[in-house]
Scaffold this active site. Structure first.
Site, mmCIF file in Angstrom:
data_model
loop_
_atom_site.group_PDB
_atom_site.id
_atom_site.type_symbol
_atom_site.label_atom_id
_atom_site.label_comp_id
_atom_site.label_asym_id
_atom_site.label_seq_id
_atom_site.Cartn_x
_atom_site.Cartn_y
_atom_site.Cartn_z
ATOM 1 N N VAL A 119 0.831 -1.138 0.047
ATOM 2 C CA VAL A 119 -0.151 0.091 -0.002
ATOM 3 C C VAL A 119 1.027 1.292 -0.089
ATOM 4 O O VAL A 119 0.628 2.269 -0.877
ATOM 5 C CB VAL A 119 -1.018 0.071 1.223
ATOM 6 C CG1 VAL A 119 -1.630 1.181 1.253
ATOM 7 C CG2 VAL A 119 -1.979 -1.025 1.174
ATOM 8 N N ALA A 120 2.093 1.467 0.869
ATOM 9 C CA ALA A 120 2.779 2.452 0.830
ATOM 10 C C ALA A 120 3.554 2.628 -0.136
ATOM 11 O O ALA A 120 4.072 4.044 -0.717
ATOM 12 C CB ALA A 120 3.927 2.380 2.222
ATOM 13 N N GLU A 178 -0.415 5.017 -5.872
ATOM 14 C CA GLU A 178 -1.746 5.212 -6.468
ATOM 15 C C GLU A 178 -2.242 6.841 -6.734
ATOM 16 O O GLU A 178 -2.787 6.926 -7.574
ATOM 17 C CB GLU A 178 -2.731 4.619 -5.616
ATOM 18 C CG GLU A 178 -2.787 5.301 -4.360
ATOM 19 C CD GLU A 178 -1.796 4.816 -3.471
ATOM 20 O OE1 GLU A 178 -1.859 4.998 -1.912
ATOM 21 O OE2 GLU A 178 -0.824 4.010 -3.419
ATOM 22 N N ASP A 210 4.612 37.782 -34.715
ATOM 23 C CA ASP A 210 4.244 39.041 -35.170
ATOM 24 C C ASP A 210 4.636 40.045 -34.735
ATOM 25 O O ASP A 210 4.994 40.267 -33.528
ATOM 26 C CB ASP A 210 2.715 38.861 -35.302
ATOM 27 C CG ASP A 210 2.055 37.957 -36.575
ATOM 28 O OD1 ASP A 210 2.871 37.501 -37.412
ATOM 29 O OD2 ASP A 210 1.019 37.657 -36.418
ATOM 30 N N ASP A 239 -2.390 35.573 -36.743
ATOM 31 C CA ASP A 239 -3.829 36.061 -36.596
ATOM 32 C C ASP A 239 -4.351 36.025 -37.836
ATOM 33 O O ASP A 239 -5.699 35.967 -37.766
ATOM 34 C CB ASP A 239 -3.546 37.590 -36.147
ATOM 35 C CG ASP A 239 -3.060 38.362 -37.226
ATOM 36 O OD1 ASP A 239 -2.472 37.754 -38.328
ATOM 37 O OD2 ASP A 239 -2.741 39.656 -36.833
ATOM 38 N N ASP A 256 -2.243 32.109 -41.935
ATOM 39 C CA ASP A 256 -1.131 31.788 -40.786
ATOM 40 C C ASP A 256 -1.590 30.373 -40.327
ATOM 41 O O ASP A 256 -0.837 29.876 -39.574
ATOM 42 C CB ASP A 256 -1.200 32.481 -39.564
ATOM 43 C CG ASP A 256 -0.552 34.071 -39.989
ATOM 44 O OD1 ASP A 256 0.138 34.097 -40.996
ATOM 45 O OD2 ASP A 256 -1.014 35.161 -39.431
ATOM 46 N N ASN A 264 1.914 6.655 4.269
ATOM 47 C CA ASN A 264 1.405 6.780 3.143
ATOM 48 C C ASN A 264 0.530 7.810 2.886
ATOM 49 O O ASN A 264 0.215 8.395 1.752
ATOM 50 C CB ASN A 264 0.535 5.254 2.972
ATOM 51 C CG ASN A 264 -0.040 5.285 1.254
ATOM 52 O OD1 ASN A 264 0.705 5.140 0.276
ATOM 53 N ND2 ASN A 264 -1.185 5.375 1.120
ATOM 54 N N ASP A 303 0.795 10.881 -0.102
ATOM 55 C CA ASP A 303 -0.038 10.857 -1.231
ATOM 56 C C ASP A 303 -1.068 11.936 -0.634
ATOM 57 O O ASP A 303 -1.920 12.508 -1.666
ATOM 58 C CB ASP A 303 -1.133 9.631 -1.455
ATOM 59 C CG ASP A 303 -0.316 8.521 -2.105
ATOM 60 O OD1 ASP A 303 0.892 9.228 -2.966
ATOM 61 O OD2 ASP A 303 -0.197 7.512 -2.191
#
Length: 901
Positions: A286-287, A291, A333, A635, A639, A731, A735
């Site tokens: 898990v750690a 995730e 430009d 523009d 272009d 953990n 996270d």
């Protein structure tokens, strides 16, 4: 005829169609009628697919493969331990991650939707007798929409006025060639869509000419609306960075599972209970499984796009956010981007004399000043040409239309012409709209000669070099005379002098015809045998912030190139004033350079002047061939190819056409070059924040791996230094909010002193990987040493079996606190004011410390986490050991700073 049923609009005459819609083409609808029709027909939008429901989103998040690993871990824990604590905490981790991911996704979607709302195009309409800009979503049947080259058609409608109109309908019909459009009614009611040459359709594009269109269908009652479900919606493809993050997360998950199996096998070899080992292994999985990694990256990119929008840069694709940080060349430009696009005529060359024109902006206050004693000549015909060969209007110093045309309107009024009155008394009969192919505009008007003969007067304005080749006469006072070679030389010299002073030049000319030419080609051919009335010099002041922005770009390793249609001398003068360095070439010069030679010279060019659209795309390709990442502004409708070719196509939000906005990946809401540089800075900052999160997660995970492998190999703490719940608590730090706060870290002030990041750079470069491994080893070493020697350092607590693991656990938690501060800068010391710029991180860290104090000292939490109370000296010892990671990083950063300088 019903307003919103366009099936037979192509067979009616324009007059009948307007009558059926209840609208006068010259006045348009009234505001009251617009409100009534909007209530009846709704907004002019296509229905989008229903968004993913909250329940479906939650199910999808829970079905993620890394989350499923956690679910399996919780189930195994419950079956093996027959206790509730560990599985409940694992489920709490799953819930926390799911909630965080859900909130991040929702905020990201809201942010991107806000960007889409900001980029809604506007349409020029005629309402209550006035031209005005309105969001295209507010159009209703009966609206009179004014279109010109580069505009996207905002609804279905019937052409009621047109000049050389061509429309690209490939989005609807698949026809690759633009279609000529006219006002004429058609006979066959069953004509296919592609053959309805007097009808325009939503989302097609005007490629040439201009038109007035009466709206007949909006929203889902358009041809494109009828097939909207077949067209689908914009994709949500992941960016290259997100794909690399996904691959990294998958790799780390595999490594984590291998480590878990090794720890499990080592424990079994020592004869430990397989059920206890399984709990430890599950918690370690898990750690160490990242995730939250992919969700945080997506969230950071979306929030970064939102920050960019606040700076005036709307990003249409998230991939553009990461590409910005790699930009090495900006081709921009001049007009409106490096300059203010607030045109004012300052010089006038006419009737053999030169005049200075006073006044600023679009105010009509001003005078004509001469440097000699000659009387002021009669320039009324030239001023009248400026007023009539013009689509702009100026009221109370407020401009509606093109800034260059606005400058000519103001000059005409300064010269004594009532522009509104002149346009009423000399109505436009036909025109040749401006096109970059031939570089001029011409209009045709009924006039009467002094002898009382009715004639047609053609007025033209355009590039001096172009119109001069079509001119044979010169107007002096109230008479015309044949132009000599000396006259041509004098005019060209004057144009060069104006350009050298940084002024844009336009020639004004005209001729008288016996009759109006009958078709578009004849109209264009009639713009010949002209009489030159005047040459004007127009100033467009540089933006005050442009010079500083260019200097910042140069310090960031980014070269800036000015690309303009202006005279080479004009462009070079302005470029020099702004600090743009390099050679200057014209479009004609480019044509003479071979592709290989251009590749070697491209990055050393500072100015490209008098360029056509094909020159822009060739230049971008030359830069890219040398490995550069190119940002290109544009523009105009022409272009679009260059904007698509560029790595970052940037369209102008104010002056840009709908076609250019459609081709671009980013839109500037303020048309300001400084915004491009600010966007590059933000792009670098966003990528840096993602790297911070990755480094923080991987350092913690690597530290965990080393701690458990070391403990397993040497039998320290029975091979299980932390309990399952202690692992899960770390953990949550890794996270949870502290880590997420890295995603909103302010951009480092020195980030624009770095060179651009290579676009193919790996996430884990050798230096980054070495740093992660070093810090992971430092964390693991310190934690293992505390675990092994805690009883010797604090003999008074040696008889408590929970003491050593609690002290080691606390040390590892503080390692995370210090490491979070470390990763915020690659070379900046944490002993600086930059450390205090992210208040969110400090709030999150304060929360972690308070909660950890509770875990260690509150009775029921002690029972849950298998901890025991620590004394003040023991807390300080844990903090001191954990701070060793700061010492290591400060030494490394000092070396990096010395090398960097």
């Amino acid at each position: 005829m019903t307003a919103n049923t366009p099936d037979d609009v192509h067979t009616a005459t324009a007059q009948d169609l307007l009558a059926s819609l209840g609208v006068d083409v010259d006045r348009g609808l009234s505001d009251t009628e617009v409100s009534r029709r909007r209530a009846e027909y709704g907004e002019n939008v296509l229905q989008e697919e229903a968004g993913e429901s909250a329940l479906r989103k939650i199910i999808r998040l829970l079905a993620d493969k890394m989350t499923l690993v956690l679910v399996v871990a919780a189930a195994i824990s419950a079956l093996v331990s027959k206790e509730w604590e560990t599985p409940v905490v694992i489920l709490a981790v799953i819930t926390l991650n799911t909630v965080l991911n859900y909130v991040q996704e929702t905020r990201a979607e809201d942010s991107l939707q806000a960007l889409r709302d900001m980029s809604v195009s506007q349409s020029r309409v005629r309402r209550d007798g006035r031209e005005q800009l309105v969001p295209r979503t507010e159009l209703v049947p009966g609206d009179i929409v004014l279109l010109e080259a580069g505009d996207a058609v905002p609804a279905d409608g019937r052409v009621v006025d047109a000049a050389r109109l061509q429309v690209a309908e490939s989005a609807l019909t698949g026809e690759s060639q633009p279609v000529d459009k006219t006002v004429d009614a058609l006979d066959d009611p069953d004509l296919p869509i592609g053959d309805r040459t007097n009808t325009l359709f939503m989302n097609t594009e005007v490629t040439r000419g201009r038109a007035a269109m009466a709206v007949t269908g909006t929203g889902m009652n358009t041809q494109i609306g009828a097939i909207a479900t077949l067209l689908g919606t914009a994709g949500t493809d992941k960016t290259p960075l997100q794909r690399r993050i996904d691959q990294l997360a998958t790799l780390l998950t595999g490594i984590a599972l291998v480590v878990v199996l090794i720890v499990f096998a080592l424990g079994l070899a020592r004869g430990e209970s397989w059920s206890d080992l399984l709990l430890t292994a599950v918690s370690l999985a898990v750690a160490t499984i990242p995730e939250g990694l992919t969700a945080v990256v997506a969230f950071t990119l979306a929030m970064g796009a939102s920050r960019l929008a606040k700076r005036g840069a709307i990003v249409k694709q998230l991939a553009a956010v990461e590409t910005l940080g790699s930009t090495t060349q900006i081709a921009t430009d001049k007009t409106g981007t490096l300059t203010l696009n607030e045109m004012t005529v300052q010089r006038l060359e006419a009737a053999g004399q030169s005049f200075r024109v006073t006044g600023e902006g679009y105010s009509t206050d001003g005078h004509f000043l001469s440097d000699g004693e000659l009387p002021f000549p009669d320039l009324r015909r030239g001023f009248l040409a400026m007023a009539l060969c013009n689509d702009a209007s100026v009221r109370d110093a407020a401009l509606v239309g093109d800034p260059t045309e606005g400058a000519l309107v103001v000059l005409a009024e300064k010269g004594g012409i009532d522009v509104q009155g002149a346009r009423k008394s000399h109505p436009r009969l036909a025109e040749v709209p401006f096109d970059s192919e031939y570089k001029f505009m011409a209009t045709f008007h009924a006039t009467r000669t002094p002898e009382g003969v009715d004639r047609i007067r053609c007025y033209a304005k355009g590039a001096a070099g172009v119109l001069l080749t079509r001119a044979t006469r010169l107007r002096e006072g109230d008479t015309d005379r044949l132009m000599t070679d000396a006259d041509r030389t004098t005019i060209l010299t004057a144009v060069d002098d104006l350009a050298r002073d940084g002024l844009r030049t336009l020639m004004i000319a005209g001729r008288t015809l016996d009759a109006l030419p009958e078709d578009a080609q004849a109209l264009q051919d009639a713009v010949d045998d002209l009489t030159v009335y005047a040459v004007v010099g127009i100033v467009d002041p540089p933006r005050p912030e442009a010079r500083d922005a260019i200097e910042i770009a140069h310090s960031a390793g980014i070269e800036v190139h000015m690309i303009t249609g202006d005279h080479l001398t004009t462009a070079s003068a302005i470029a020099g004033d702004l600090g743009i360095v390099g050679d200057a070439l014209s479009g004609a010069d480019l044509d003479r350079i071979e592709s290989e030679a251009l590749r070697s010279r491209a990055e050393h060019l500072g100015v490209l002047a008098r360029v056509a659209p094909e020159h822009k795309i060739r230049y971008v390709e030359a830069l890219q061939a040398e490995g550069h990442i190119v940002a290109m502004t544009g523009d105009g409708v022409n272009d679009a190819p260059a904007l698509k070719q560029a790595d970052i196509g940037i369209a102008m939000g104010i002056t840009g056409t709908d076609v250019s906005k459609g081709a671009a990946k980013m839109i500037l809401t303020d048309d300001n070059f400084a915004t491009i540089v600010a966007a590059v800075r933000e792009g670098r900052g966003i990528y840096a924040n993602i790297l911070k999160f990755v480094k923080f997660q991987l350092t913690t995970a690597w530290g965990f791996v080393l701690i458990f492998l070391t403990a397993g190999v040497f039998g320290i703490a029975g091979g299980a230094p932390f309990t399952a719940l202690q692992i899960l608590w770390v953990n949550i730090i890794m996270d949870g909010p502290p880590a997420l706060a890295l995603g909103v870290d302010p951009t480092n002030p020195d980030i624009m002193k770095d060179k651009p990041r290579p676009p193919d750079e790996r996430l884990l470069t050798r230096n980054r990987l070495l740093r992660i491994l070093t810090l992971g080893v430092a964390m693991a070493t310190g934690t293992i040493l505390v675990l092994q020697f805690a009883d010797d350092v604090f003999p008074e607590s040696a008889d408590n079996p929970l003491f050593a693991t609690t002290l080691a656990f606390t040390t590892f938690v503080f390692y995370q606190v210090f490491n979070l501060l470390n990763v915020r800068s690659d070379r900046g010391s944490i002993f600086s004011m930059q450390t205090f710029t992210n208040h969110t991180i400090w709030v999150a860290l304060a929360g972690v410390v308070v909660l950890h104090v509770a875990v260690v000292n509150v009775a029921f939490l002690q029972d849950l986490f298998d901890t025991t109370s620590l004394t003040a000296s023991q807390w300080l010892f844990a903090i001191a050991v954990a701070s060793s990671i700061v010492v290591i990083e400060e030494i490394r950063k000092a070396v990096v700073r010395a090398v960097w300088k």
